[in-house]
Enzyme design. Sequence first.
Site, PDB file in Angstrom:
ATOM      1  N   ALA A 269       0.837  -1.186   0.000  1.00 21.73           N
ATOM      2  CA  ALA A 269       0.000   0.000   0.000  1.00 21.73           C
ATOM      3  C   ALA A 269       0.880   1.247   0.000  1.00 21.73           C
ATOM      4  CB  ALA A 269      -0.909   0.018   1.221  1.00 21.73           C
ATOM      5  N   GLU A 271       1.087   5.597   1.026  1.00 18.89           N
ATOM      6  CA  GLU A 271       0.557   6.614   1.939  1.00 18.89           C
ATOM      7  C   GLU A 271       0.293   7.975   1.305  1.00 18.89           C
ATOM      8  OE1 GLU A 271       3.757   5.377   1.974  1.00 18.89           O
ATOM      9  OE2 GLU A 271       5.209   6.915   2.526  1.00 18.89           O
ATOM     10  N   GLU A 305      -0.034   2.878   6.852  1.00 14.65           N
ATOM     11  CA  GLU A 305      -0.165   3.967   5.870  1.00 14.65           C
ATOM     12  C   GLU A 305      -0.787   5.192   6.528  1.00 14.65           C
ATOM     13  OE1 GLU A 305       1.646   3.326   3.552  1.00 14.65           O
ATOM     14  OE2 GLU A 305       1.595   1.134   3.491  1.00 14.65           O
ATOM     15  N   HIS A 308       1.819   7.109   8.523  1.00 17.14           N
ATOM     16  CA  HIS A 308       2.740   7.904   7.700  1.00 17.14           C
ATOM     17  C   HIS A 308       2.300   9.362   7.595  1.00 17.14           C
ATOM     18  CE1 HIS A 308       5.936   5.441   6.138  1.00 17.14           C
ATOM     19  NE2 HIS A 308       5.168   4.603   5.475  1.00 17.14           N
ATOM     20  N   GLU A 327      10.120   4.840   7.126  1.00 19.41           N
ATOM     21  CA  GLU A 327       9.638   3.460   7.097  1.00 19.41           C
ATOM     22  C   GLU A 327       9.910   2.709   8.403  1.00 19.41           C
ATOM     23  OE1 GLU A 327       7.486   2.612   5.195  1.00 19.41           O
ATOM     24  OE2 GLU A 327       7.698   3.854   3.411  1.00 19.41           O
TER      25      GLU A 327
HETATM   26  N1  BES Z   1       5.739   3.803   1.262  1.00 21.45           N
HETATM   27  C1  BES Z   1       5.500   2.405   1.232  1.00 21.45           C
HETATM   28  C2  BES Z   1       5.071   1.900  -0.102  1.00 21.45           C
HETATM   29  C3  BES Z   1       6.160   1.813  -1.132  1.00 21.45           C
HETATM   30  C4  BES Z   1       7.137   0.874  -1.013  1.00 21.45           C
HETATM   31  C5  BES Z   1       6.196   2.619  -2.218  1.00 21.45           C
HETATM   32  C6  BES Z   1       8.124   0.775  -1.976  1.00 21.45           C
HETATM   33  C7  BES Z   1       7.176   2.528  -3.156  1.00 21.45           C
HETATM   34  C8  BES Z   1       8.145   1.588  -3.045  1.00 21.45           C
HETATM   35  C9  BES Z   1       4.425   2.000   2.236  1.00 21.45           C
HETATM   36  O1  BES Z   1       4.272   2.859   3.299  1.00 21.45           O
HETATM   37  C10 BES Z   1       4.848   0.688   2.812  1.00 21.45           C
HETATM   38  O2  BES Z   1       5.817   0.651   3.511  1.00 21.45           O
HETATM   39  N2  BES Z   1       4.136  -0.371   2.482  1.00 21.45           N
HETATM   40  C11 BES Z   1       4.476  -1.711   2.866  1.00 21.45           C
HETATM   41  C12 BES Z   1       3.531  -2.267   3.880  1.00 21.45           C
HETATM   42  C13 BES Z   1       3.836  -1.820   5.266  1.00 21.45           C
HETATM   43  C14 BES Z   1       2.811  -2.312   6.242  1.00 21.45           C
HETATM   44  C15 BES Z   1       5.207  -2.233   5.733  1.00 21.45           C
HETATM   45  C16 BES Z   1       4.395  -2.536   1.609  1.00 21.45           C
HETATM   46  O3  BES Z   1       3.858  -2.030   0.621  1.00 21.45           O
HETATM   47  O4  BES Z   1       4.881  -3.641   1.605  1.00 21.45           O
HETATM   48 ZN    ZN Z   2       5.680   2.643   4.833  1.00 20.93          ZN
END
Ligand code: BES
Ligand code: ZN
Length: 876
Positions: A269, A271, A305, A308, A327
Amino acid sequence: MRDAEPKAIHLSDYRPPAWLVDKVDLDFSLHPSQTRVTSKLSLRRNPAGALGAPVVLDGDGLTLVRLAIDGKPMAGPSFEATPDRLTLAHPPADAFVLEIETLVDPTANTQLMGLYRTSSNYCTQCEPEGFRRITYYPDRPDVLSVFTTRVEADEAESPVLLGNGNLVESGKVDGTSRHYAVWHDPWPKPSYLFALVGGRLAKISDSFLTRSGREVELGIYVEHGKEARAGYAMDALKRSMRWDEEAFGREYDLDVFNIVAVSDFNMGAMENKGLNVFNDKYVLATPETATDADYSGIEGVIAHEYFHNWTGNRITCRDWFQLCLKEGLTVFRDQEFSSDERSRPVKRIADVRALKAAQFTEDQGPLAHPVRPETYREINNFYTATVYEKGAEVVRMLKTLLGEAGFRAGMDLYFERHDGEAATIEDFVASFADATGRDLSQFALWYAQSGTPVLTVSGAWDAEAGTYRLDVAQEVPPTPGQPTKKPMLIPLALGLVGPDGRDQPLALGNVPVENGVVEVSEARQSFLFTGLDARPVPSLNRGFSAPVNLVSDLTEADRVFLAAHDADPFNRFDAIQRIALEMLKTGARTGSLPATEALVTAARAILADTTLDAAFKAQALALPGEGEVARELAKDVDPDAVFAARKTLRLAMGTALEGAFATTYSAMAATGPFSPDASSAGRRALRNLSLDFLAVTGSAEGIARAKAQFEAADNMTDRITALAVLTQHEVPEREAALQAFYDRFERDALVIDKWFTLQAQIAAPGTLDRIKDLMLHPAFSLGNPNRVRSLVGAFAATNPTQFNRADGAGHEFVTDVVLTLDGKNPQVAARLLASFKTFRQLEPVRRASAERALRKVAETPGLSPDVADIATRALG
Ligand code: BES
Ligand code: ZN
């Protein structure tokens, strides 16, 4: 296409942007293959930037249509435009409005970065460098701007039009079939947080009243017909919003918060400010289609999300080296949220299991890197377990060191100082140092040094003096680019357990140890605990207070004792796991498993302990996975031997504890209708663990029980675990059940993913052919990341015996898929290739076959930067 051989980017080369964007007005005219994007940038020379620098904007595969400055069209020599860059060598003034028109083709976008289509809707993904695939822009996180977005589309094709921030205007475009919406986001943000969505979507609505009295409209958009599946996500969202107010004092800051679930998404996902976009796997759930793990995944990702909004959006990253700033911190926050909503010890156990499986493994291999890397070629490859999971551990250690109040004071200062800014790890650490007066310079090494520290501990009891001396040595193993390391500051939580099973007082030189945490800061150090009346058994690294590999002189008997008595539930879990792990290592190395009595006794005691909750028991009794055993063995690993040792141990436990498991299986039966809450989920977990052990011999009775559960289940957790048990046995019931499952859920892609995964995990030689057949199945598509991960990703990551087949066919298959996929979706291809990161641990024959497969990839011309980077570093 981007540069095939991208140059390494170094943290030390960071320079502030030469130009700032005060505001940006975007206008999208959505069209399946020719979307027109008009961008008006209010550019201003950065007083802190390089003197007299040209305007250089990033692009990626762009087609420029038109350019104007302060309303006047620009021509030829005044600028230079390539698909990847727009340069104004001689800007007309120190502040002006640059108008840029580009044409993009969302239908042809198979990378799922930038503007793309999913189920005939439009959506965007811009983090980290996707915005440049939409328009020319200083696409870096330290350029913050106020965005206004007008989206226009055919009303029948896209009745829903969404953007960041608040809706300010909408209407029909006179005399056409088109309509538009204008969204304004008052909070300055970097381009990676931009999003828009257009399409035919259904909505569920709710609202949230913030503690200062702001009413927030909440919307979750899903495919029509799926509305009823979004209720749990909405509930999780409201709980997250309340929790952030209570735990961190953070309120939401817009009138609207929207989530859109899409079925084609590279990650979990995203944010985007006020408009989160989700992989539908982390939104949609019903008892019939989602497992308990799915429910907790939804809760965690929705929270992540949402959190964030403060840690990432209001305070963003100065550059991508600082990725863990948002992150790691946000993972820490979502873990804390889930701990508060569920069971803290069980959540900790699950998180540590995941940390060891993914991050410790990464740290031991060629892809190891610091939590804050200092160089990269492809930033997409640094969304790793180290940045995320170890990043979260570093924040947790800060809290352990500073205490609840000190940690909160540091967080508050961080928000106060850096709200609205693009910050660094130095800023973050300084907030804690300044708020508490503590020197955190040694602690900061956790961000800079890669590798998992090894803590070697031994104890010496002095009966006469009533003292116990703990000798501690620390060492961080060498990792790529870092041959030698400095000692780290390690918060070691511990207890001294007396013969009665109770904690003895913890005092160093008669001074009580605060919170039960000692600080290890030197390469060698001794701690003399005083005032003891009996020889204690040390319970070390309680709650996994530091992400280290602990080597201790505890005996198996000590561990049996701790498994039964330790006041720290994590260490009760860890003690029994360690007993099993040592047995499995010996079994895998020698081909014969040591005596199982101690483990069986410990397991029996845990099963019978009425003070423990079911979820904890299920975690404690689930044997370490093949991956964990391999990681602990570290070299010359034969996955077949690991599998065999594990199978023998499972058989021994299943046989010795048959009665106890049968009792547990009945006792844990559901008492009412399905509920996804943690305690009901725990009962299902323990019942299903029992089912698995009861069927381990493959006896007719065990198989019949699994089959009965498969057929009678009223929820996906019970159904899928029963099916998983059946698939691991070579019995006729297997194919029949797989077929029945398929027929039942045929129209439900997320459930069919589970069906793919189960088949990819079968530990038998026929699996590779089965997977090749499944890739031709109409439900499979290389274009959809969830399908690829559920079949090929699951095979590479969770079927060690078949992926690492001695004949090399598993390696060859996966790299062939990587190469085919690379032309479509480099990010997903690169992640798949990263499953080779442990290949150097394999025994020579398999190691050679993995290396051959990797070389073949590395030598293929025209690789994406993503895949080239992984192949090179993995071989490195
Ligand atoms: N900002 C990330 C999504 C992202 C990841 C965008 C890599 C572009 C490249 C988002 O906040 C995120 O960390 N998502 C994780 C899930 C989270 C619960 C750890 C994901 O998408 O795996
Ligand atoms: Zn994240």
